[in-house]
Each structure stands twice: as structure tokens, then as C-alpha cells.
Design an enzyme around this catalytic site. Structure first.
Site, PDB file in Angstrom:
ATOM      1  N   GLY A  48      41.453  21.667  36.132  1.00  0.00           N
ATOM      2  CA  GLY A  48      41.775  21.801  34.829  1.00  0.00           C
ATOM      3  C   GLY A  48      41.648  20.151  34.317  1.00  0.00           C
ATOM      4  CD  GLN A  53      43.980  14.978  33.148  1.00  0.00           C
ATOM      5  OE1 GLN A  53      43.640  15.895  32.790  1.00  0.00           O
ATOM      6  NE2 GLN A  53      44.299  14.472  34.642  1.00  0.00           N
ATOM      7  CB  CYS A  89      47.413  15.237  38.798  1.00  0.00           C
ATOM      8  SG  CYS A  89      46.964  14.591  36.894  1.00  0.00           S
ATOM      9  CG  LEU A  90      41.065  15.631  38.343  1.00  0.00           C
ATOM     10  CD1 LEU A  90      40.161  16.153  37.382  1.00  0.00           C
ATOM     11  CD2 LEU A  90      40.256  15.340  39.633  1.00  0.00           C
ATOM     12  CG  HIS A 131      48.921  20.011  35.806  1.00  0.00           C
ATOM     13  ND1 HIS A 131      49.350  19.397  37.307  1.00  0.00           N
ATOM     14  CD2 HIS A 131      48.026  19.083  35.516  1.00  0.00           C
ATOM     15  CE1 HIS A 131      48.944  18.332  37.272  1.00  0.00           C
ATOM     16  NE2 HIS A 131      48.138  18.066  36.338  1.00  0.00           N
ATOM     17  CD  GLU A 132      45.114  20.469  33.461  1.00  0.00           C
ATOM     18  OE1 GLU A 132      44.924  19.391  32.792  1.00  0.00           O
ATOM     19  OE2 GLU A 132      44.840  20.366  34.726  1.00  0.00           O
ATOM     20  CG  HIS A 135      47.894  16.080  31.771  1.00  0.00           C
ATOM     21  ND1 HIS A 135      48.090  14.783  32.241  1.00  0.00           N
ATOM     22  CD2 HIS A 135      47.454  17.034  32.581  1.00  0.00           C
ATOM     23  CE1 HIS A 135      47.849  14.793  33.525  1.00  0.00           C
ATOM     24  NE2 HIS A 135      47.338  15.918  33.777  1.00  0.00           N
TER      25      HIS A 135
HETATM   26 ZN    ZN Z   1      46.835  16.419  35.795  1.00  0.00          ZN
END
Ligand code: ZN
Length: 286
Positions: A48, A53, A89-90, A131-132, A135
Site C-alpha cells: 500500500g 509518502q 512501512c516504506l 495503515h494507509e 498516513h
Molecule cells: Zn506506511
């Protein structure tokens, strides 16, 4: 276009993203941002991605398998049941953390064609979308995690120890040091600078950004007790008497934890030999 993924510490990741308007959604620019998000996510192992991000403070998230684009998503928990999982997480490379989330959520969103959609997602997909959407509200999972730990570092070999007594001189009197690892390494590492002259160290920058610096010592004196991101080292040093006074032969030891992988560690140190010797002394950080 594959975009750069911002990492923890970037202010956009802490900001509340704004809604996308219906008119804006029809523009090629906005559609391009969505395409960029998809190509960026596909270039990673992630499942995701949220627009902040990639530096776009807009309420857009994408969730893969199958690829779903959610504009202005709204989540409503379904039931009271929660699941605990180990998220990554990226934007926080090399780490994982234990997080509790609703097991099921009702998801309402606009798709990229402008159509309103709704669905109930459970388990893994529910966790990912929570989670997304976090953000979009400037929340990283690390702030919800009961604990964080480095990912996949246990079996990786350590970097050979380097004593960096030389480096490539930089214009301002500093030096750039490079350590390359030719195989996969990870976990706890350290390196040491030995100062060949007395002077003032005015800045130190370390890449990669994914590294966690766990401790910094100057000739045995611990300067910093708790872990922080590598990019923060510069600020930490500048906080000590506007730079560190070093004597000839002093050693600056930097301990860091690396995500598993091949790394090029670049350390740039700036020296200011003409500055007056700072008064005071080095003390343990609070
Ligand atoms: Zn993340």
C-alpha cells in the site's frame, strides 16, 4: 514515473493531507499522481502507499492485490474485534512494529473515475487500509506500535570494521568517507573516525537514511543515549556547543543499526579549524 518515497522525519509525513476535489480528480496532473503512486508501489515490496509518502499532501491511497485507488477514503470500524500484526512501512525502511488494528472496516471512497464506492474489508486488507489512511492524517504506524524492531537483520553478516583515518577532502575542509558493502549486511554496526588534527567538527551527515543511529561516542564519552535516525546526527552534533571540539587522536564512534541489504554508507564531516575552541565540556545527553 517512479517517485522518491519520503522517510520518517519529513514534515509532509506528519501533515494532514487535504481532500481531492471532483474537478481536480479529472485533471491529467491528478491522474498522473495516481499513476506515479502505482508505479512507485510496484517498484517496491510494499502492499500500500499513501500520496504523502511521495510528497503529495492529498487524500489518496492505493492498496494492491487487487490494485485499488481510494480518493478521500472514509473508514468506519465494523465490530469491536482487533487483530495484532507486525507492520512495516516504506517510509520507515528496515523496521517492523507490533500494531493492533480493527479486524474489519467499512471503506467509502471515490475511485479514480470519480465514482463513489463502498466495501467492507477484513483482516490483511483492513489492516493495510487503516495503515494507509493513517498516513493521510500525518500518523506513522510507529506511533501506534507497542514495540519496534529491526527487520530481517539477524542472519546478515556484519560489515567489516573500518577505522576511517582518511577520506576524500571536501572543499570546506571536511572530508567524505564511503564504506561499501559488497554483500548483504545488516544489524548492529559501528564505525570510528579518528581525528588527525585538533579542530571543531561542525557537521556530520550519514546516509543511508534508513539507518538508526543507536549511540555516538567521542573517545569513550557517550554523547547520545537513545536511538535516532541517521539524518538527525547533524542536528545532534550541532546541539553540543555549536559543534564538537576534538583533539588530535580523538575518536568518534558511531553505532548504527542497518536494515538488511547492500549498503553504501556515506559520511560527510565538516571541520572548522579556525573557530575558537568552544568552552564547556561534553556531557551525556538527557
Ligand atoms: Zn506506511
Amino acid at each position: 514515473m517512479i517517485r522518491t518515497i519520503l522517510t520518517e522525519g519529513h514534515p509532509t509525513l506528519n501533515a494532514i493531507a487535504r481532500d481531492v476535489t471532483d474537478d481536480e480528480l479529472k485533471t491529467p496532473e491528478l491522474q498522473q499522481i495516481i499513476d506515479d503512486m502505482i508505479s512507485t508501489l510496484k517498484s517496491t515490496t510494499g502492499v500500500g502507499l499513501a500520496a504523502p509518502q511521495i510528497g503529495e499532501s492529498l487524500r489518496i491511497v492505493i492498496v494492491d492485490k487487487p490494485m485499488t485507488v481510494l480518493i478521500n477514503p472514509l473508514l468506519t470500524p465494523v465490530g469491536e474485534t482487533k487483530d495484532t500484526s507486525y507492520e512495516g512501512c516504506l517510509s520507515i525502511p528496515g523496521m517492523r512494529g507490533e500494531v493492533e488494528r480493527h479486524q474489519a472496516v467499512h471503506v467509502e471512497y471515490t475511485d479514480r473515475a470519480g465514482k463513489r464506492q463502498e466495501a467492507t474489508w477484513v483482516k490483511f486488507r483492513a489492516i493495510v487500509v487503516q495503515h494507509e489512511v493513517d498516513h493521510l492524517n500525518g500518523i506513522l504506524y510507529s506511533s501506534r506500535a507497542s514495540f519496534m524492531y529491526p527487520d530481517d537483520t539477524q542472519h546478515a553478516p556484519k560489515l567489516p570494521q573500518h577505522n576511517l583515518t582518511s577520506g576524500t577532502p571536501r572543499q570546506n575542509g571536511g572530508r567524505t568517507f564511503v564504506i561499501d558493502s559488497d554483500k548483504k549486511v545488516g544489524g548492529q554496526q559501528h564505525f570510528t573516525f579518528t581525528f588527525m588534527d585538533a579542530g571543531r567538527l561542525s557537521a556530520l551527515r550519514i546516509a543511508p537514511g534508513g539507518a538508526m543511529v543507536t549511540a555516538v561516542y567521542l573517545t569513550g564519552v557517550r554523547l547520545r543515549a537513545s536511538g535516532f535516525k541517521a539524518g538527525a546526527v547533524q542536528r545532534m552534533l550541532l546541539g553540543v556547543d555549536k559543534g564538537l571540539h576534538v583533539a588530535q587522536g580523538d575518536q568518534l564512534r558511531i553505532e548504527l543499526r542497518l536494515p538488511s541489504g547492500r549498503h553504501r554508507i556515506v559520511a560527510e564531516a565538516d571541520f572548522d579549524y579556525n573557530a575558537p575552541t568552544p568552552s564547556g565540556h561534553l556531557a551525556d545527553s538527557p
